[in-house]
Design a protein around this motif. Structure first.
Motif, PDB file in Angstrom:
ATOM      1  N   UNK A 103      60.849  27.938  72.354  1.00 47.67           N
ATOM      2  CA  UNK A 103      59.849  28.892  72.865  1.00 47.67           C
ATOM      3  C   UNK A 103      58.518  28.742  72.135  1.00 47.67           C
ATOM      4  N   UNK A 104      58.059  27.524  72.047  1.00 44.88           N
ATOM      5  CA  UNK A 104      56.819  27.243  71.326  1.00 44.88           C
ATOM      6  C   UNK A 104      55.654  27.080  72.293  1.00 44.88           C
ATOM      7  N   UNK A 105      54.523  27.640  71.913  1.00 45.56           N
ATOM      8  CA  UNK A 105      53.307  27.485  72.695  1.00 45.56           C
ATOM      9  C   UNK A 105      52.191  26.972  71.813  1.00 45.56           C
ATOM     10  N   UNK A 106      51.204  26.335  72.431  1.00 49.37           N
ATOM     11  CA  UNK A 106      50.072  25.795  71.682  1.00 49.37           C
ATOM     12  C   UNK A 106      49.125  26.929  71.295  1.00 49.37           C
ATOM     13  N   UNK A 107      48.606  26.841  70.089  1.00 51.66           N
ATOM     14  CA  UNK A 107      47.680  27.833  69.572  1.00 51.66           C
ATOM     15  C   UNK A 107      46.484  27.089  68.962  1.00 51.66           C
ATOM     16  N   UNK A 108      45.314  27.134  69.630  1.00 50.59           N
ATOM     17  CA  UNK A 108      45.006  27.905  70.828  1.00 50.59           C
ATOM     18  C   UNK A 108      45.676  27.327  72.086  1.00 50.59           C
ATOM     19  N   UNK A 109      45.656  28.124  73.152  1.00 50.83           N
ATOM     20  CA  UNK A 109      46.268  27.705  74.417  1.00 50.83           C
ATOM     21  C   UNK A 109      45.631  26.400  74.877  1.00 50.83           C
ATOM     22  N   UNK A 110      46.477  25.467  75.301  1.00 42.94           N
ATOM     23  CA  UNK A 110      45.985  24.157  75.718  1.00 42.94           C
ATOM     24  C   UNK A 110      45.160  24.249  77.002  1.00 42.94           C
ATOM     25  N   UNK A 111      44.075  23.494  77.036  1.00 44.29           N
ATOM     26  CA  UNK A 111      43.259  23.405  78.240  1.00 44.29           C
ATOM     27  C   UNK A 111      43.866  22.357  79.184  1.00 44.29           C
ATOM     28  N   UNK A 112      43.534  22.402  80.460  1.00 46.73           N
ATOM     29  CA  UNK A 112      44.105  21.438  81.400  1.00 46.73           C
ATOM     30  C   UNK A 112      43.823  19.982  81.035  1.00 46.73           C
ATOM     31  N   UNK A 138      52.435  22.151  78.231  1.00 43.67           N
ATOM     32  CA  UNK A 138      53.094  23.371  78.703  1.00 43.67           C
ATOM     33  C   UNK A 138      52.615  24.600  77.951  1.00 43.67           C
ATOM     34  N   UNK A 139      52.580  25.721  78.677  1.00 47.15           N
ATOM     35  CA  UNK A 139      52.239  26.979  78.024  1.00 47.15           C
ATOM     36  C   UNK A 139      53.336  27.398  77.062  1.00 47.15           C
ATOM     37  N   UNK A 140      54.593  27.223  77.473  1.00 47.11           N
ATOM     38  CA  UNK A 140      55.727  27.616  76.655  1.00 47.11           C
ATOM     39  C   UNK A 140      56.844  26.607  76.890  1.00 47.11           C
ATOM     40  N   UNK A 200      57.847  28.023  80.704  1.00 47.26           N
ATOM     41  CA  UNK A 200      56.977  28.825  81.556  1.00 47.26           C
ATOM     42  C   UNK A 200      55.579  28.222  81.564  1.00 47.26           C
ATOM     43  N   UNK A 201      54.862  28.516  82.625  1.00 50.17           N
ATOM     44  CA  UNK A 201      53.510  27.965  82.763  1.00 50.17           C
ATOM     45  C   UNK A 201      52.429  29.007  82.554  1.00 50.17           C
ATOM     46  N   UNK A 202      52.802  30.285  82.551  1.00 55.56           N
ATOM     47  CA  UNK A 202      51.832  31.359  82.358  1.00 55.56           C
ATOM     48  C   UNK A 202      52.377  32.388  81.367  1.00 55.56           C
ATOM     49  N   UNK A 203      51.496  33.122  80.690  1.00 54.72           N
ATOM     50  CA  UNK A 203      51.968  34.123  79.723  1.00 54.72           C
ATOM     51  C   UNK A 203      52.513  35.367  80.404  1.00 54.72           C
ATOM     52  N   UNK A 204      53.473  36.017  79.774  1.00 57.84           N
ATOM     53  CA  UNK A 204      54.030  37.284  80.228  1.00 57.84           C
ATOM     54  C   UNK A 204      53.642  38.314  79.175  1.00 57.84           C
ATOM     55  N   UNK A 205      52.494  38.942  79.348  1.00 58.16           N
ATOM     56  CA  UNK A 205      51.892  39.769  78.307  1.00 58.16           C
ATOM     57  C   UNK A 205      52.387  41.211  78.419  1.00 58.16           C
ATOM     58  N   UNK A 233      48.215  38.678  72.184  1.00 54.00           N
ATOM     59  CA  UNK A 233      48.118  39.016  73.605  1.00 54.00           C
ATOM     60  C   UNK A 233      47.633  37.851  74.466  1.00 54.00           C
ATOM     61  N   UNK A 234      46.886  36.932  73.877  1.00 55.36           N
ATOM     62  CA  UNK A 234      46.425  35.777  74.645  1.00 55.36           C
ATOM     63  C   UNK A 234      47.589  34.854  74.979  1.00 55.36           C
ATOM     64  N   UNK A 235      48.446  34.623  73.976  1.00 54.84           N
ATOM     65  CA  UNK A 235      49.614  33.774  74.205  1.00 54.84           C
ATOM     66  C   UNK A 235      50.742  34.542  74.895  1.00 54.84           C
ATOM     67  N   UNK A 236      50.692  35.879  74.824  1.00 53.24           N
ATOM     68  CA  UNK A 236      51.762  36.675  75.402  1.00 53.24           C
ATOM     69  C   UNK A 236      53.064  36.517  74.658  1.00 53.24           C
ATOM     70  N   UNK A 237      52.992  36.400  73.319  1.00 57.28           N
ATOM     71  CA  UNK A 237      54.212  36.192  72.547  1.00 57.28           C
ATOM     72  C   UNK A 237      54.018  36.665  71.111  1.00 57.28           C
TER      73      UNK A 237
END
Length: 545
Positions: free
Chosen positions: A172-181, A215-217, A250-255, A493-497
């Motif tokens: 359940x790892x996400x990039x910080x900051x959120x990766x750009x396309x 990936x977002x997550x 997942x591709x989008x955050x669940x905030x 809240x930006x990453x939703x995690x």
């Protein structure tokens, strides 16, 4: 007399015969020729070691399952990486420098390597067996199953040597900051799995270095390697081998708009009308426009309905319209339909007394209360004022204080039924009739503690106590002590995690404790009997990043 002397000499000679025997890991048995990787790594004390049968206690080889895959060109060239758990059932790995032959082996190959005369040393920060020819490697089997080895990043950071050259899964790892396309894997990227920030490294020559669509997550399967700073400290990073090592979740955050940050479940003295819960808003909320609800569950043996599983989930209530004296509902609901709260602000839900620690304690009425009511009152008789908002009966205690599990959850909206899924939830304890497979229980949210889908097996597990959803906080004893359960953690809240998972910090409040004790960071000192400070701990408060 001569016979006595003769037998005595034989007995005296036995210890010398034993001492003259060859050194062995297994006294009285046959020495294994394979030296466990756990013991091998422990031979290294900061300077290179020449391996031989003496320092390997009669062994001359190592064996393990291959975890390296050079097809993605992202691993250090020439290193064959293997792991085993031959000692204490602990997984340990080692990198073996054999040159171009390293690419002949793939994950799941079982190999034996003759290492007598080889040198164990750190090269570019990685502990390696060097001076080994490719001919020293013998393949024993193929397609050996390698179980997923889930490790939180903070554990690797704390003990980088233990995890070096092992295949781990950072979940359940996400990039910080959120990766750009347009971002690619190339270089050092920071990922966060809720335990800490960790470096994901990709070499310029890697076949996927310039791939976009990060990936977002996701889950990242990879090998841990170390570098060393100027002071010799190990700095770990993760290298995926190919893109097959990335499993998108997942591709989008669940905030979550509201997160749980603390609770008073057992005030000093009686609990009736003194229990309350603390929350933290992750955005500005006007509850009249966007209502929410909070549901408490109490599964003590006397809770109604007794002896059965919660067939209506969080909406179980008491499954009754009236309650005899002392009856406790399985669940009790508060509706949040008025008031406002700002992003990053704490607010409270609970008893109408609004006192910090039971009767005659500090008033915290001036803080932000979104919903408070006297949940103990039974009047008027036909519609008790203490009943929950929709379900739940008036009670002398919302929470259990020991034994079976209790907990609470936050929901969007005020309609909660058997299908409702919370946005945040915690549990205290694990006992009682909580979950009956496959579909009866208390639904959970994706949080720092729980996953609606197991991130490794991808199995659906929507309830507390189903699958891997078994974590909980602890009851604090003795009872009636006035422990405030301050939940330290960091939510982005930006990453939703959760980028730092919550931990339970129990504060023994007094009757005069101020509001700041439950809304701020502070130091807690542990004293001995004479008042000397033994230890000072920082007690963290849930916050937003």
């Amino acid at each position: 007399m001569k016979k006595i002397i003769f037998y005595s000499m034989i007995l005296l000679s036995i210890p010398f015969i034993w001492l003259g025997c060859k050194k062995s890991n297994y006294p009285g048995g046959v020495v294994s020729k394979y030296f466990p990787l756990y013991d091998l790594r422990n031979l290294y004390k900061g300077s290179e070691v020449t391996l031989n049968e003496d320092n390997m206690f009669g062994a001359n080889s190592v064996t393990g399952v291959v975890i390296s895959d050079h097809s993605g060109k992202n691993l250090p060239a020439g290193l064959l990486v293997i792991q085993d758990k031959r000692r204490l059932n602990l997984i340990r790995g080692i990198s073996i420098s054999i040159g171009a032959d390293a690419s002949k082996y793939v994950p799941g190959d079982s190999v034996a390597v003759s290492v007598s005369g080889a040198v164990l040393k750190r090269v570019d920060g990685i502990l390696q067996i060097t001076g080994v020819d490719g001919s020293a490697v013998s393949k024993i089997a193929s397609n050996v199953v390698i179980p997923a080895y889930r490790v939180g990043s903070s554990f690797i950071l704390a003990k980088p040597n233990d995890y070096e050259s092992t295949l781990v899964t950072i979940v359940k790892a996400g990039f910080d900051p959120v990766a750009k396309p347009t971002d690619t894997y190339l270089g050092d990227k920071i990922i966060n799995d809720g335990f800490d920030n960790f470096t994901l490294h990709t070499e310029p020559a890697a076949t996927f270095a310039n791939n976009t669509g990060l990936n977002f997550n996701a889950n990242y399967f990879g090998i841990v390697f170390n570098t060393q700073d100027k002071d010799g400290n190990l700095k770990p990073h993760l290298r995926i081998r190919t893109l097959k090592d990335v499993i998108a979740l997942s591709s989008t955050p669940d905030i979550a708009s509201i997160i749980i940050s603390g609770y008073m479940a057992d005030a000093e003295g009686g609990d009736g009308n003194y229990e309350y819960m603390q929350f933290l808003a992750t955005r500005n909320i006007d509850f009249a426009v966007t209502p929410f609800s909070v549901v408490v569950t109490n599964n003590a043996g006397a809770s109604s309905p007794t002896g059965i599983f919660p067939t209506k989930g969080w909406a179980t209530g008491a499954d009754a319209l009236a309650s005899p004296a002392g009856l406790v509902s399985r669940t009790y609901k508060f509706n949040l339909t008025s008031g406002t709260v700002a992003k990053g602000e704490f607010f409270y839900v609970g008893g109408s007394t609004k006192l910090i620690n039971g009767a005659n304690s500090t008033s915290i009425a001036a803080s932000k209360w979104i919903r408070s009511k006297n949940y103990t009152t039974a009047t008027p008789a036909n519609a008790p004022a203490g009943n929950g908002d929709g379900f739940g009966l008036y009670t002398s205690g919302l929470f259990a204080n020991s034994g079976n599990a209790s907990g609470f959850a936050v929901f969007e909206g005020t309609t909660v039924d058997v299908n409702s899924v919370p946005i945040d939830v915690i549990f205290i304890g694990a006992g009682g009739s909580l979950y009956s497979a496959p579909s009866v229980g208390y639904k959970i949210a994706n949080t720092d503690f729980y996953d609606k889908i197991d991130p490794i097996s991808l199995t659906v597990q929507p309830f507390y106590r189903s699958g891997t959803n078994t974590l909980s906080f602890n009851y604090q004893l003795p009872a009636d002590q006035g422990f405030w359960n301050k939940l330290g953690g960091v939510y982005n809240p930006t990453l939703g995690k959760w980028v730092k998972a919550r931990t339970q910090n129990d504060l023994d409040l007094s009757k005069s404790s101020p509001l700041s004790a439950i809304e701020s960071y502070h130091l807690r000192q542990t004293l001995d009997g004479s008042g000397v400070v033994l230890r000072t701990d920082t007690i963290y408060q849930t916050r937003l990043k």
